[in-house]
Design an enzyme around this catalytic site. Structure first.
Site, PDB file in Angstrom:
ATOM      1  N   ASP A   1      -1.729  -2.385  -4.050  1.00  0.00           N
ATOM      2  CA  ASP A   1      -2.016  -0.951  -3.929  1.00  0.00           C
ATOM      3  C   ASP A   1      -0.753  -0.146  -4.219  1.00  0.00           C
ATOM      4  O   ASP A   1       0.018   0.183  -3.321  1.00  0.00           O
ATOM      5  CB  ASP A   1      -2.643  -0.584  -2.578  1.00  0.00           C
ATOM      6  CG  ASP A   1      -4.108  -0.984  -2.505  1.00  0.00           C
ATOM      7  OD1 ASP A   1      -4.641  -1.538  -3.496  1.00  0.00           O
ATOM      8  OD2 ASP A   1      -4.733  -0.728  -1.457  1.00  0.00           O
TER       9      ASP A   1
ATOM     10  N   HIS B   1     -11.408  -2.424   7.289  1.00  0.00           N
ATOM     11  CA  HIS B   1     -11.439  -3.633   6.455  1.00  0.00           C
ATOM     12  C   HIS B   1     -11.588  -4.917   7.278  1.00  0.00           C
ATOM     13  O   HIS B   1     -11.173  -5.987   6.853  1.00  0.00           O
ATOM     14  CB  HIS B   1     -10.190  -3.722   5.568  1.00  0.00           C
ATOM     15  CG  HIS B   1      -9.976  -2.504   4.730  1.00  0.00           C
ATOM     16  ND1 HIS B   1     -10.948  -2.022   3.878  1.00  0.00           N
ATOM     17  CD2 HIS B   1      -8.910  -1.675   4.595  1.00  0.00           C
ATOM     18  CE1 HIS B   1     -10.474  -0.933   3.267  1.00  0.00           C
ATOM     19  NE2 HIS B   1      -9.258  -0.705   3.679  1.00  0.00           N
TER      20      HIS B   1
ATOM     21  N   ASP C   1       0.828  -1.216   0.000  1.00  0.00           N
ATOM     22  CA  ASP C   1       0.000   0.000   0.000  1.00  0.00           C
ATOM     23  C   ASP C   1       0.856   1.257   0.000  1.00  0.00           C
ATOM     24  O   ASP C   1       0.644   2.163   0.809  1.00  0.00           O
ATOM     25  CB  ASP C   1      -0.952  -0.015   1.201  1.00  0.00           C
ATOM     26  CG  ASP C   1      -1.840  -1.256   1.199  1.00  0.00           C
ATOM     27  OD1 ASP C   1      -1.309  -2.365   1.365  1.00  0.00           O
ATOM     28  OD2 ASP C   1      -3.058  -1.112   1.001  1.00  0.00           O
TER      29      ASP C   1
HETATM   30 FE   LIG Z   1      -6.196  -1.808  -0.324  1.00  0.00          FE
END
Ligand SMILES: [Fe+2]
Ligand SMILES: *[C@@H]1O[C@H](CO)[C@@H](O)[C@H](O)[C@H]1NC(C)=O
Ligand SMILES: *[C@@H]1O[C@H](CO)[C@@H](O)[C@H](O)[C@H]1NC(C)=O
Ligand SMILES: *[C@@H]1O[C@H](CO)[C@@H](O)[C@H](O)[C@H]1NC(C)=O
Length: 467
Positions: free
Chosen positions: A192, A324, A164
């Site tokens: 990501d 998440h 990420d």
């Molecule tokens: Fe993500």
């Protein structure tokens, strides 16, 4: 679109709950309030020179480590701009070989990409340093890489682990901290990349600036890519309905070499590791291509040759952050029995913008009627590591669920990266480095013991909760 957290959140001191009965640690480390502000486009101008190659990045190009995919972009599709010359560093000029790239360009809403070149070079010598050169005349640019040793059970090898990342000033810190340590030989990237989709109309220029941002590392050592949700770029409102279009055009991976039918899931062998990359955002239920592929793939892994079985996936299965939470649950239910049966060593995930390491636990006893559904300690289970803490524009994820679940060994809302130093068939030193420290300071670390050759319990070396 994503969440952007107020800076003040990052300064809140997290409560330490180490007084509770379980052993998990929630770090009380206070992340220094630094803006997760994106570096402007002007930070990354194209390199000087007419039609100079840019956004250079490499990844393993075959299954065994004797191939490399070299990728770059040029503004014009000129004579020679799609060739790479390469040679062993101490050989003479006459041994230079060259390979031709496949070249393409894509459009996205109002944007047309430069010419994206991908050349796969094969038959390289193991454990050898190569130079490679792109472009022609005065705008040519030279880089280098070192191939891995031939796969074998005791071949030492060090992977960096980043997730990420994005392209903020914090991302820059993560990348340069990783680069400042000479140990890392290849990067395991858990998805990501650019976060272009956080900008109006998924501003594709952000994919270009991302390519320039990571080039100082990604042109010199392979980054093993996994796709995250920010690679989907599915935007029907602006007429963009082909999922993963920019990612698939820009980042090629050697998926055919592992008999995969999609670049979103594939495997490679590298030194003493067998790396399996999965896609959280592609179908994985029984009878789907990814499911069938993984089922046959796991049977191919020979732990006597590559003892270390490592999985990369974007959405974590064992996450105790509010962000998440449980998004990886359906994939966990589908694949976890296989991971335990095959004694996967480590699963790296991203997605949650913080750091967390699990105990070796599994939750595979239950079925829909038997009521047996809770994670239990399991020496055959992987360690799950969430390392979505690269430092992207969306900020830190610092709202944990309390009490800290027993599966969670260590969690901290900071940015950073990790190193996995495989020493031999039984031992690998794993260290997580938070950005606020000098590079040598380690915030979480342990000797990982191989599940095939030494399935003993590990002890945390440093769970530095009070740095
Ligand atoms: Fe993500
Ligand atoms: C990124 O980090 C490096 C190393 O600290 C530094 O030299 C460079 O100026 C940074 N770039 C930006 C845009 O801050
Ligand atoms: C579900 O679990 C129960 C209790 O362990 C067991 O008797 C049953 O056979 C299981 N059902 C299936 C379909 O596995
Ligand atoms: C494997 O590496 C570990 C850590 O360096 C070391 O303690 C151990 O003795 C090594 N095993 C062998 C067989 O060399």
């Amino acid at each position: 679109m994503g969440f952007r957290l107020a800076l003040v959140c990052s300064a809140i001191v997290l409560l330490s709950i180490s007084g509770l009965s379980h052993a998990g640690v929630t770090s009380s480390y206070t992340r220094v309030a630094e803006p997760s502000e994106e570096m402007p486009l002007e930070t990354f101008p194209p390199p000087a020179g007419l039609n100079a190659p840019e956004q250079v990045h490499i990844t393993q190009g075959d299954h065994n480590g004797r191939g490399m995919i070299i990728s770059w972009v040029t503004p014009i599709n000129d004579d020679g701009s799609n060739f790479v010359k390469y040679w062993i560093t101490d050989s003479d000029e006459s041994t230079k070989e060259s390979a031709e790239a496949s070249t393409s360009s894509y459009t996205y809403y109002d944007y047309t990409s430069g010419f994206l070149h991908h050349a796969t070079i094969k038959g390289l010598k193991y454990d050898t340093k190569y130079f490679y050169e792109l472009g022609t005349g005065r705008s040519s640019r030279r880089f280098s890489f070192t191939t891995p040793p031939k796969a074998g059970p005791d071949v030492p090898y060090t992977f960096g682990v980043i997730g990420d990342l994005g392209q903020t000033y914090a991302s820059n810190q993560t990348l340069y901290h990783y680069m400042s340590n000479p140990k890392g030989q290849a990067v395991l990237f858990v998805g990501d990349l650019s976060y272009a989709d956080d900008h109006p109309n998924h501003d594709q220029r952000k994919w270009d600036s991302y390519g320039r941002f990571v080039e100082p590392s990604a042109a010199y050592q392979p980054w093993i890519w996994a796709a995250g949700n920010h690679e989907i770029d599915f935007a029907p409102s602006i007429g963009e309905t082909q999922a993963f279009k920019p990612y698939k055009n820009r980042y090629h991976v050697p998926y055919r070499a592992s008999k995969s039918t999609s670049p979103l899931w594939y495997s490679i062998k590298r030194a003493s590791a067998y790396i399996i990359v999965l896609s959280s955002y592609s179908a994985f239920d029984k009878y789907t291509p990814q499911n069938s592929w993984l089922e046959s793939e796991l049977k191919k892994v020979n732990r006597e040759e590559t003892p270390w079985l490592i999985v990369l996936v974007h959405s974590p299965w064992y996450n105790s952050n509010g962000y998440h939470y449980m998004e990886g649950e359906s994939m966990r239910v589908t694949f976890e029995p296989w991971f335990v049966e095959n004694k996967v060593d480590i699963v790296f995930a991203g997605h949650v913008h913080a750091y967390e390491r699990s105990e070796r636990v599994s939750n595979i006893k239950y079925n829909i009627t038997d009521g047996l559904s809770s994670p239990v300690k399991d020496p055959s289970a992987p360690i799950y590591i969430t390392i979505g803490d690269g430092g992207n524009i969306e900020g830190i994820a610092n709202e944990y669920t309390y009490p800290q679940p027993s599966y969670s060994a260590y969690r901290e809302a900071s940015f950073g990266h990790a190193l996995l130093e495989i020493k031999n068939r039984t031992h690998a030193l794993y260290t997580w480095h938070r950005n606020q420290d000098d590079e040598p300071v380690i915030a979480d670390s342990l000797w990982v013991k191989n599940r095939h050759f030494l399935p003993e319990e590990e002890e945390t070396l440093s769970g530095d909760s009070s740095a």
